[in-house]
Scaffold this motif. Structure first.
Motif, PDB file in Angstrom:
ATOM      1  N   GLU A  14      68.188  22.863  47.995  1.00  0.00           N
ATOM      2  CA  GLU A  14      68.309  23.939  47.019  1.00  0.00           C
ATOM      3  C   GLU A  14      68.943  23.408  45.744  1.00  0.00           C
ATOM      4  O   GLU A  14      69.882  22.635  45.789  1.00  0.00           O
ATOM      5  N   LEU A  15      68.393  23.842  44.620  1.00  0.00           N
ATOM      6  CA  LEU A  15      68.954  23.486  43.323  1.00  0.00           C
ATOM      7  C   LEU A  15      69.341  24.760  42.593  1.00  0.00           C
ATOM      8  O   LEU A  15      68.554  25.706  42.529  1.00  0.00           O
ATOM      9  N   LEU A  16      70.537  24.787  42.040  1.00  0.00           N
ATOM     10  CA  LEU A  16      70.957  25.914  41.215  1.00  0.00           C
ATOM     11  C   LEU A  16      70.538  25.617  39.781  1.00  0.00           C
ATOM     12  O   LEU A  16      70.805  24.538  39.266  1.00  0.00           O
ATOM     13  N   TYR A  56      67.039  28.088  42.732  1.00  0.00           N
ATOM     14  CA  TYR A  56      67.777  29.331  42.871  1.00  0.00           C
ATOM     15  C   TYR A  56      68.527  29.592  41.578  1.00  0.00           C
ATOM     16  O   TYR A  56      69.249  28.716  41.094  1.00  0.00           O
ATOM     17  N   GLY A  57      68.363  30.766  41.006  1.00  0.00           N
ATOM     18  CA  GLY A  57      69.050  31.092  39.764  1.00  0.00           C
ATOM     19  C   GLY A  57      70.559  31.073  39.940  1.00  0.00           C
ATOM     20  O   GLY A  57      71.093  31.696  40.853  1.00  0.00           O
ATOM     21  N   ARG A  58      71.245  30.347  39.088  1.00  0.00           N
ATOM     22  CA  ARG A  58      72.701  30.210  39.188  1.00  0.00           C
ATOM     23  C   ARG A  58      73.395  31.566  39.143  1.00  0.00           C
ATOM     24  O   ARG A  58      74.306  31.837  39.924  1.00  0.00           O
ATOM     25  N   LYS A  59      72.966  32.450  38.247  1.00  0.00           N
ATOM     26  CA  LYS A  59      73.609  33.765  38.133  1.00  0.00           C
ATOM     27  C   LYS A  59      73.427  34.567  39.413  1.00  0.00           C
ATOM     28  O   LYS A  59      74.348  35.242  39.867  1.00  0.00           O
ATOM     29  N   ASP A  60      72.241  34.499  40.021  1.00  0.00           N
ATOM     30  CA  ASP A  60      71.999  35.190  41.283  1.00  0.00           C
ATOM     31  C   ASP A  60      72.887  34.629  42.388  1.00  0.00           C
ATOM     32  O   ASP A  60      73.426  35.367  43.205  1.00  0.00           O
TER      33      ASP A  60
END
Length: 82
Positions: A14-16, A56-60
């Motif tokens: 997973e990457l933010l 994966y969206g960092r804010k999410d």
């Protein structure tokens, strides 16, 4: 003792990311990843050479972690995400 080459295979990770559209374009157009679901979601799955990549969206992610902490579910992971 017999000498053998040992290979490890990474199944996925997973990457933010801060800028989802920019990262999708990079992984798809520059690196040649195949998108496995709609680009309009907050999480985007990409595949290349049988390895799954989750953008994966960092804010999410941060919202999700705050909710876990507010509900008393604390992660054992002490890393800081920047």
């Amino acid at each position: 003792m017999e000498n053998r080459d040992v290979f490890m295979r990474l199944d996925g990770f997973e990457l933010l990311v801060n800028d989802m559209p920019k990262m999708i374009r990079f992984y798809r157009d520059v690196l040649g990843f195949e998108i496995k679901e709609s680009e309009q979601t907050s999480n985007v799955y990409l595949v290349k050479y049988g390895t799954l990549f989750l953008l994966y969206g960092r804010k999410d992610f941060e919202k999700s972690e705050r909710r876990k902490n507010e509900n008393g579910i604390h992660s054992n992971n002490k890393r800081k995400y920047r």
